[in-house]
Structures are given as C-alpha cells and as structure tokens.
Design an enzyme around this catalytic site. Structure first.
Site, short mmCIF file in Angstrom:
data_model
loop_
_atom_site.label_atom_id
_atom_site.label_comp_id
_atom_site.label_asym_id
_atom_site.label_seq_id
_atom_site.Cartn_x
_atom_site.Cartn_y
_atom_site.Cartn_z
N GLU A 63 39.58 38.52 -13.13
CA GLU A 63 38.32 39.17 -12.77
C GLU A 63 38.51 40.03 -11.52
OE1 GLU A 63 33.66 37.73 -12.07
OE2 GLU A 63 35.29 36.27 -12.11
N LYS A 74 29.56 42.37 -16.67
CA LYS A 74 29.33 40.92 -16.71
C LYS A 74 27.85 40.64 -16.90
CE LYS A 74 30.72 36.74 -14.14
NZ LYS A 74 31.43 36.26 -12.92
N CYS A 122 34.49 34.88 -16.70
CA CYS A 122 34.38 33.71 -15.83
C CYS A 122 33.13 32.86 -16.05
CB CYS A 122 34.48 34.14 -14.37
SG CYS A 122 34.89 32.78 -13.24
N SER A 150 49.15 14.36 16.55
CA SER A 150 48.62 13.25 17.33
C SER A 150 49.27 11.91 17.02
CB SER A 150 47.12 13.12 17.08
OG SER A 150 46.88 12.67 15.74
#
Length: 714
Positions: free
Chosen positions: A45, A114, A175, A361
């Site tokens: 896309e 789309k 999509c 850490s």
C-alpha cells in the site's frame, strides 16, 4: 486440465518520502518478478510515497513527486510484459484518495481508490484521504500532462472496477478492506473475479499475524480464488514496524509465504497457480452458485487484450502448480527478538547514526533492550554472510570501517556500534553492577562504569543551602515527599549523564566522523501504563525498543534468549527481583517494584488490556474482574485494585505526553502521541464510578457468596 499462471507479490522496505529509494525498490521487485516468469506483480500500500507519511499527505508536493516516480517506472522497457499493481496517493477532482494504479506495457488500465479506510488504533487515514463511496461506479480521470506524454493517454477509468484479460479476471482490494465485514472480495468473487490482490501497510503486534492469515484463508476457502497479499516491511519512520509476510493463497490454502522479519529491502514471493482449481472449487459449491447467479453487484470490466497464462495456455513442462504448505508462525519470544531488532537497524541506518547508548542497570528491562541490540547484530552478520550487499554496505558505513571489512560475529559489530553504562549510587547493589558488567562483556558493548553519588550529593546540597532544609529518606524518618524527591533526582541525573556520555563517547573513542549516539530507553509498557517512572529520567531517550512490550513477555523473551543465543548470564536477570535501587537497602528493607506499585506486572497487563482493548472504564473493569477474580479475591479487594490502578494511571497520564517514541508491539500501549488519545488531566478519583463499585461491594458482602446479577445493579 490446468490453467497455470505465475503471479508475484512482495515485501518492500519503503520509507516515507524516500521517493527515489522507493522507486528503485519497486523496480527491483518488478525485475525479480519478471525473472521468475510472473505475469502479475502486486506491491504494498502507498509504496511510491511510503505508507507512513502522515500529515505530509496533505502536501500537494507529495502527489507531484509520486507521479514523477511513477512516470519513471512505467516508461522503462524492463517493466513491460507484466501487469503491474502499484500503490500511491492520487488527487482526483481535488479530493485525495489512497489508490492502486494498474498498468500494462506502459499504459494505465485504471485507477482503483480505496473504499474502506483504516481509521482506528494507529491509523488515521480519514485525516488524509477520502474513501471511494461509489460502489461499482467508474469516472474519468484526467492524467497529469507528464503521464500523458509517456502513455499516450489522456483519460483513464477511476473507480471500483476489475480487469478482464483474455483468460481471467483480476480485482484489487486494499489492506483494511480485508478486515471489514462486507469485504470487496466477496462481491468480486460472486461476479467471477478469480484473482484478487491486497496491498497492505499492516504493522506488527505480538500475536497478531494469525488474525491476518485467518481472514485470508477463510475468504478464499468460502469464496474460492487466488489471493495475493503484499505488505510493507520495516520502519517507515515512526513507531510502527511493518512486518511483511507477503503470501499467496488458493482456495483457502497457502501456497507461498514471505518472511515476517528480515533485513532484506526487497523480497518477492512467486507461485504458479492453477485457475482451473479456482473454477472447480467454486462450481462444486451449489449454494455459492445460487448466490452468484442472483447477485446484483456487477463490476465494470476494464479489458486487457492479453493472456496471463504463458504460451497461450499450452502445456509447459517447466511450470508446475505450487503446492499447499504449512504457514510459519514465530513464537512471541521470537517476535520480540526479531521485530524490534529490525526496527532498530532501520532507524540507525536511515538516520546515519554512530551507534546506540544504553544505561545498563542490571535489571531485566535494560537487559532485554541490550539483548535486542545483540539480536540486531546477529541479523546483520547473518545477512552479510548470505551476501546481502546493502546490509554489508550499511554496516561498513555505520561502523566507520574500510571497504574490505566484514563483521565475523555479532560481537564484532556491537563493539563498534553499541555503548553501555552502569551509573551506580550508594543504593546500587553489587549484584546489579556485576550483572551489567558481565552482560556487556558477553555482548561486547563498549562499557563504562562509575558512581554518581558526588553528583547527587551536590544537587541535594544545593537545595539544602538554598532552602535550609535537607530531605531524608522515608526509612530514616523522612516524609513520602522527601523520599520521592530523593529518588527522582537520581533518575533525572542519570538521564543528563546518559546524554553527556552519548554525545562524547564517540569523541573519546576517536571514531572518525562520529556524531552523537542514539540513547535507548528501557521502560516497559506496564511501567508506562502505571506511570512507574520518573518524568525525564533515564526512561527519557531517543527511541525505546521495549516500550510496547509487557514485563511478562520480556521475562519469557530473556529465558528464550538465554538458550537460543547461548547466553546463560541472562538466567540471573530472570531470577532477580525487579527493583529501581533508588532507596537505601537495610537488613529490614529492600525496594521492590511490585510492592512500590501496589500491583503485580501480571495484573498491570490485565488492567491495560481491559482499559484499551476492551474499552473499560473503572466500573465495567471492576464488574469483569469481579467475575474472574472471585473467590480468589474478595469483592472489596478487587475494587481496591481497580481503584488503585485508575488512580495512578490518571495522575501519571501526563508522563505519556513526553514518553520516548517506542516500538509498538502491544494493543494496550498507553502512548499518548498517536495511539492512545486520552486527556492527561483527569480526576483520579473517578467519583461516580467509585460509588457504583462500592455499592456492588456492599451488596456482595451482604451474601455468603457473590451471586449477584451484576447487570441489575444501578
């Protein structure tokens, strides 16, 4: 009888606004597809512009540049002889659309906008584009003069149509349309469309891939047909990582699958599919035939006077149909090892960074971040060994090495790019310092270790001289306000020192043309959700690869990495009690994260999921957990936990406005910047909801067991 057609789909690592780079990757995918005999190629896309341009989609320059790149693609002779399905934004009648452009031999057949836009979660397509709401309708589109000169066309169809070749029919959806209840492929299949393409910009979330696969296999099993799924892959310049996994399905079976995580910029997936299998599958389902016969949805056909089957569909012994195969899933632990690692590599190479700096850490969060960097180095070294010239060139450039250098091990690369630091105080334990040092040694990061007590004391002394008041820790008789301030100043000074060392360590090491290092954050999604971090402390960084991953998943990942990466030192991190080490330790007191928070990390994950994914406020969350957690916990205990969570979530919500951009991996990420659009000034008492919760608790406690019909409570 068979009717074989070779088709191609792809994963492309496109980058927002990288027009020339995107063009070149599209061209490379076309070259590979043609080399493998494909007659149809579909890409991701918005592949010309890159999917993640966001508000750049509102700029008309972007549309001009997309047409300029598209012109350079279709005018080339080496893009002829194959049907191209390419994605880019298009301006039609002064309206912006997210489109597919289908062309053959340098001529545009039609432009398909789309129909259903993605507009939830991380997606804001309605902000940039307008959906095409005229189902099965087609209009005329006036091509830009630049394109007219190349194609010899002035007008092309624009709208909801399909392509009819001499031997089959092809339709496109994009999509989000696959995820909708009434997907376009349903009507297309009933109208005789046999090949459906889907161009996607789908991002990675842990455990998400199965949903995508289920939709594709279910669709083609019910409707029949060939389905080509193409996806963006890589970091497009934001928090998301698009995870590829292009695939080809036929009648509910997967016949080809691309990788989900990879450093390859271009990956083409091809398969020879038998259209006769589609026809037989559809014709054998009587109910489908009845629905197709009475369907009133008819798509306009755009004719292409070509056959997709080679040699006029004459038998070719060199081509055989692709066989069904098992779909490959990564475990969540593998997803954590691979997704954020690929994201980090894309970020580093595209910003032309000098390397990473991580405050190490000795706890599991910074450990997980370091191991993800190690995983990145493993992926880079593997790609170099497999001959990936682009990755090798990037590695040499970032490591400031000569043209002959090839990293032999992950440690070779890490020693050039990765820098770690243990910033200790009198509150730090020998165990955490030792774990940090040993992990840095195994990974081969450039490690520095120092105590910062003098810096902390200087700041506290400045406050005492200015105000005449000296704050002391709670365990020594101080107030909660004093105690918190003394913890916060340590955390914030670590952030200042982290950026100092990130800026100057390349200079110390005399790295040629070395700029500042990228500072990595290491706050997990649960701590961000609860607000269990200091604003502008060492959780503040440039990027954070674990900011969307839960503590529970990070522990499982470290256990996995201990064996998969042959790093037994990691077992010590898993067994260690999570602690901030910001308060003095005595024989009667050791600071613990979960005790400080008043809830476990497992509970935090549940709260986060119900709040974000299930859309629960305090009252509905309480009702859900009342059923799930009783009788293990009393109604009053469940109520107390829910109220505590929402109180601290609310008072710390402001911290999300400045949270480090994090790799998005979890649906309940509290990221204020785009994913979780909630206000940051909220009444933390949630007074009315609390009253309703208390009412339910009272009613439950009035019985031997809480068998109350919750829905009847007012």
């Amino acid at each position: 009888m068979s009717h074989l057609v070779t088709v191609a789909t792809c994963n492309l690592n496109q980058w927002a606004l990288d027009f020339e780079g995107n063009r070149d990757r599209i061209l490379e995918s076309i070259r590979i597809a043609k080399e493998r005999g494909a007659r149809l190629r579909v890409g991701p896309e918005l592949e010309v512009s890159g999917y993640g341009c966001l508000d750049h989609f509102l700029e008309n320059d972007l549309y001009l540049h997309c047409w300029e790149m598209y012109a350079q693609i279709i005018k080339r002779e080496d893009t002829r002889g194959i049907l191209l399905d390419i994605g880019m934004p298009v301006l039609h009648k002064n309206v912006r659309y997210n489109c597919r452009l289908l062309s053959f031999d340098g001529r545009i057949l039609f432009i398909r906008p789309k129909i259903w836009l993605a507009n939830d979660g991380n997606y804001r397509e309605m902000r940039f584009f307008t959906p095409w709401m005229k189902a099965t309708q087609v209009e005329e589109f006036l091509l830009p003069p630049l394109i007219q000169k190349i194609t010899g066309q002035r007008i092309v169809p624009f709208g909801d149509a399909v392509i009819r070749t001499l031997d089959t029919c092809i339709g496109a959806e994009t999509c989000e349309e696959l995820f909708t209840p009434q997907s376009p492929h349903i009507a297309m299949s009933l109208d005789g469309v046999e090949i459906i393409t889907n161009s996607s910009g789908s991002h990675h979330e842990l455990r998400k891939l199965n949903r995508r696969l289920e939709l594709i296999t279910s669709a083609t099993r019910r409707c029949g047909g060939v389905y080509l799924y193409a996806n963006q892959r890589g970091c497009d310049g934001d928090r998301l990582y698009y995870d590829g996994c292009a695939l080809i399905a036929v009648n509910g079976k997967i016949v080809a699958q691309g990788s989900q995580f990879s450093l390859k910029d271009v990956e083409v997936v091809t398969a020879a599919v038998d259209l006769e299998e589609v026809r037989n599958h559809r014709a054998s389902i009587i109910s489908r035939g009845l629905q197709a016969a009475e369907s009133k949805v008819v798509f306009q056909r755009i004719d292409l006077e070509e056959e997709l089957a080679p040699m006029g569909n004459r038998f070719n012994p060199k081509i055989s149909p692709a066989k069904a195969r098992e779909f490959h899933y990564h475990t969540p632990e593998e997803e954590i090892a691979l997704g954020p690692a690929c994201w980090l590599w894309d970020y580093l190479r595209r910003c032309n960074g000098t390397g990473f700096f991580l405050p190490l850490s000795g706890g599991i969060d910074s450990c997980a971040t370091a191991v993800i960097v190690h995983s990145m180095c493993r992926l880079v070294v593997q790609e170099c060994k497999e001959g990936n010239e682009q990755v090798l060139a990037d590695a040499r450039k970032l490591a400031r090495k000569d043209p002959e250098w090839v990293p032999a091990t992950p440690q070779d690369l890490a020693s050039c790019l990765f820098h770690t630091c243990f910033m200790g105080t009198t509150n730090s334990s020998k165990d955490t310092r030792s774990r940090a040092r040993e992990l840095a040694k195994v990974i081969s990061s450039y490690h520095v270790d120092f105590n910062m007590d003098n810096v902390v004391s200087s700041v506290v002394s400045l406050f005492e001289i200015t105000t005449g008041k000296k704050p002391i820790y709670k365990i020594f008789g101080g107030s909660q306000v004093e105690n918190l301030a003394l913890q916060n100043i340590q955390a914030r000074l670590r952030m200042v020192l982290a950026y100092l060392f990130a800026q100057l360590l390349p200079w110390v090491r005399r790295i040629p043309n070395g700029g500042s290092l990228l500072v990595l954050g290491s706050a997990n999604v649960d701590e961000c959700l609860r607000g269990y971090l200091t604003k502008y402390d060492c959780s503040s960084a440039d990027i954070n690869p674990i900011g969307g991953i839960s503590k529970t998943d990070l522990k499982k990942f470290i256990s996995y990495a201990s064996k998969a990466f042959d790093m037994p030192i990691l077992d010590e991190f898993v067994s260690a009690t999570p602690t901030a080490e910001l308060e003095p330790t005595t024989k009667d007191y050791v600071q613990s994260d979960e005790i400080d928070m008043g809830m476990t990390y497992e509970e935090l994950s549940i709260f986060g999921y119900l709040r974000k994914v299930e859309k629960c406020g305090p009252y509905s969350m309480f009702l859900k957990l009342l059923h799930e957690w009783t009788p293990r916990l009393s109604p009053a205990q469940v109520a107390e936990k829910v109220k505590r969570f929402f109180f601290f979530y609310a008072i710390n919500r402001h911290k999300q406005t400045v949270i480090t951009p994090s790799y998005h991996a979890e649906q309940y990420s509290p990221d204020d910047n785009r994913f979780d659009l909630r206000p940051f000034l909220i009444n933390p008492r949630f007074a009315w909801a609390s009253k309703k919760i208390d009412q339910v608790v009272e009613q439950c406690e009035g019985k031997d067991a809480c068998e109350l019909d919750i829905m009847s409570v007012e």
